[in-house]
Design a protein around this motif. Structure first.
Motif, PDB file in Angstrom:
ATOM      1  N   GLN A 134       0.481  -0.823   0.378  1.00 13.48           N
ATOM      2  CA  GLN A 134       0.455  -0.045  -0.260  1.00 13.48           C
ATOM      3  C   GLN A 134       0.960   0.983   0.294  1.00 13.48           C
ATOM      4  OE1 GLN A 134      -3.296  -0.664  -0.355  1.00 13.48           O
ATOM      5  NE2 GLN A 134      -3.994   0.928   0.712  1.00 13.48           N
TER       6      GLN A 134
ATOM      7  N   SER B  88      -7.239  -1.155  -9.118  1.00 13.44           N
ATOM      8  CA  SER B  88      -7.555   0.705  -8.469  1.00 13.44           C
ATOM      9  C   SER B  88      -8.249   0.762  -9.454  1.00 13.44           C
ATOM     10  CB  SER B  88      -6.203   1.494  -9.143  1.00 13.44           C
ATOM     11  OG  SER B  88      -5.973   2.782  -9.118  1.00 13.44           O
TER      12      SER B  88
ATOM     13  N   GLU C 119     -18.204   2.173   4.517  1.00 13.26           N
ATOM     14  CA  GLU C 119     -18.241   3.749   3.789  1.00 13.26           C
ATOM     15  C   GLU C 119     -19.887   3.394   4.767  1.00 13.26           C
ATOM     16  OE1 GLU C 119     -19.599   5.785   1.406  1.00 13.26           O
ATOM     17  OE2 GLU C 119     -17.621   5.456   0.818  1.00 13.26           O
TER      18      GLU C 119
ATOM     19  N   ARG D 110     -11.039  12.604  -1.137  1.00 15.42           N
ATOM     20  CA  ARG D 110     -11.105  11.809  -2.024  1.00 15.42           C
ATOM     21  C   ARG D 110     -11.770  10.537  -3.131  1.00 15.42           C
ATOM     22  NH1 ARG D 110      -9.404   7.120   3.075  1.00 15.42           N
ATOM     23  NH2 ARG D 110     -10.934   7.244   4.161  1.00 15.42           N
ATOM     24  N   HIS D 111     -11.532  10.137  -3.980  1.00 13.89           N
ATOM     25  CA  HIS D 111     -12.467  10.023  -4.780  1.00 13.89           C
ATOM     26  C   HIS D 111     -13.753   8.989  -3.637  1.00 13.89           C
ATOM     27  CE1 HIS D 111     -14.150   8.081  -8.268  1.00 13.89           C
ATOM     28  NE2 HIS D 111     -13.671   8.497  -8.611  1.00 13.89           N
TER      29      HIS D 111
ATOM     30  N   THR E   5     -13.041   5.148  -3.279  1.00 16.76           N
ATOM     31  CA  THR E   5     -12.035   4.720  -2.647  1.00 16.76           C
ATOM     32  C   THR E   5     -12.497   3.802  -1.594  1.00 16.76           C
ATOM     33  OG1 THR E   5     -10.855   6.759  -2.275  1.00 16.76           O
ATOM     34  CG2 THR E   5     -10.275   4.804  -1.244  1.00 16.76           C
ATOM     35  N   ARG E   6     -13.289   3.766  -1.417  1.00 24.45           N
ATOM     36  CA  ARG E   6     -13.636   2.642   0.559  1.00 24.45           C
ATOM     37  C   ARG E   6     -13.890   1.761  -0.378  1.00 24.45           C
ATOM     38  NH1 ARG E   6     -15.411   7.582   3.352  1.00 24.45           N
ATOM     39  NH2 ARG E   6     -14.373   8.058   4.956  1.00 24.45           N
TER      40      ARG E   6
ATOM     41  N   GLN F 296     -11.599  -0.922  -1.985  1.00 24.30           N
ATOM     42  CA  GLN F 296     -11.049  -1.143  -0.271  1.00 24.30           C
ATOM     43  C   GLN F 296     -11.460  -2.370  -0.390  1.00 24.30           C
ATOM     44  OE1 GLN F 296      -8.859   0.741   2.718  1.00 24.30           O
ATOM     45  NE2 GLN F 296     -10.769  -0.051   3.572  1.00 24.30           N
TER      46      GLN F 296
ATOM     47  N   ARG G  74       1.590   6.909   0.275  1.00 24.07           N
ATOM     48  CA  ARG G  74       0.805   6.401   0.011  1.00 24.07           C
ATOM     49  C   ARG G  74       1.234   5.113   1.686  1.00 24.07           C
ATOM     50  NH1 ARG G  74       1.200   2.733  -5.786  1.00 24.07           N
ATOM     51  NH2 ARG G  74       0.021   3.550  -6.599  1.00 24.07           N
TER      52      ARG G  74
END
Length: 330
Positions: free
Chosen positions: A5, A130, A172, A215-216, A219-220, A223, A314
């Motif tokens: 990461q 990603s 989330e 953040r985008h 993201t969560r 993940q 990161r």
């Protein structure tokens, strides 16, 4: 896995440039010694292992494990100067006992995990980790291990199952809305690539949230799906349950995590192994017979320095915890 990461090794190989996370801290708490046997369960490109060899003057034996064949090939080249002192296995680090048995090792003097997804995986669009690069929705760290790719989960799971994964593993708050949006979108056409999933998740967010998000929005969710695909919490739970038994007295275990659920699991396991007795508080005399087996070396998790985060963004969420195997009473 590994060079995680945001982690990645201390120098360059022919294929990749990468920077391993918290190398000085790993060496301080792992304390590699001449003649020792060490496990790098998330070998990655070999950055941490290379540093361990150097710190011990090359006089150690290393068991390196990674799910990713490309990472293993690269690590083998990097660690070639130490010849046959390093042994390599492709697979999940939860299989470490199986690989130890193959080598004829009973115990370890040290074990390291650097959890998360590797830089080479994040940056390869074909791996599907990603949302920054469009590619097939895969997310498997080791395709040969039979894990179901992310697109299968996204297109097959129920609303309740998707919501549970995204909420628990991604933490989330919009998990319900996102799960509904996925169900609706796949009813028209299967979701097969990262860009489409990222767009679905982004549009599921309220407009005000999208405008103010740091953040985008995906993201969560990404993940959470990655962790579900690779059974990351289950892998960690097995390792934590069994590693203490395989540490030699004075042997150390160091874990770098990037997720609060991972860090919590490490914290609780180390604490319980250091406490020993787990009888209810109202029991006046211990009946379980458990004794402390670990000494916790990090009262609080260590985090990267500001300088390291500036060099490698990161690494910002990394947390390191360490413990040492106690000598059992006669």
């Amino acid at each position: 896995m590994s060079d995680q990461q945001g982690a990645a090794g201390t120098g360059e190989t022919e294929e990749f440039a990468h920077v391993s996370v918290m190398v000085p801290e790993v060496l301080e708490y792992l304390a590699p010694k001449s003649g020792g046997r060490y496990l790098d369960g998330t070998l990655g490109l070999g950055g941490h292992s290379s540093a361990i060899f150097e710190a011990a003057g090359g006089d150690i034996s290393l068991l390196g494990i990674d799910r990713d064949s490309l990472a293993l090939d690269t690590a083998q080249k990097r660690l070639a100067p130490w010849g046959g002192r390093a042994s390599f296995f492709q697979g999940s680090y939860s299989r470490f006992e199986e690989f130890m048995d193959e080598l004829g090792w009973d115990t370890l003097d040290g074990a390291l995990l650097d959890l998360g997804v590797s830089s080479i995986q994040l940056d390869d669009a074909d791996r599907g980790f990603s949302f920054l690069h469009d590619g097939p929705l895969d997310m498997r760290m080791g395709a040969s291990e039979g894990d179901a790719p992310a697109h299968r989960l996204v297109n097959k799971l129920s609303h309740a199952e998707l919501k549970a994964i995204i909420h628990r593993l991604g933490e989330e708050p919009m998990a319900g809305r996102i799960a509904r949006a996925i169900i609706e979108a796949r009813s028209k056409e299967p979701i097969e690539n990262t860009a489409r999933l990222a767009d679905i998740v982004e549009q599921a967010y309220p407009a005000k949230w999208r405008a103010t998000a740091r953040r985008h929005p995906a993201t969560r969710t990404f993940q959470a799906l990655r962790m579900a695909v690779n059974r990351e919490l289950e892998e960690l739970a097995y390792f934590l349950e069994h590693i203490t038994e395989r540490l030699a007295p004075g042997g150390r275990v160091v874990v770098i995590s990037f997720h609060s659920l991972e860090d919590r699991a490490v914290k609780h396991t180390f604490r319980d192994e250091a406490k020993g007795c787990n009888c209810p508080r109202n029991v006046p005399v211990c009946r379980c017979g458990r004794v402390p087996r670990l000494k916790v070396l990090t009262k609080k998790p260590l985090t990267p320095s500001e300088e390291e985060v500036a060099r490698n963004s990161r690494a910002r969420s990394a947390k390191l915890r360490a413990a040492e195997r106690l000598v059992e009473a006669a």
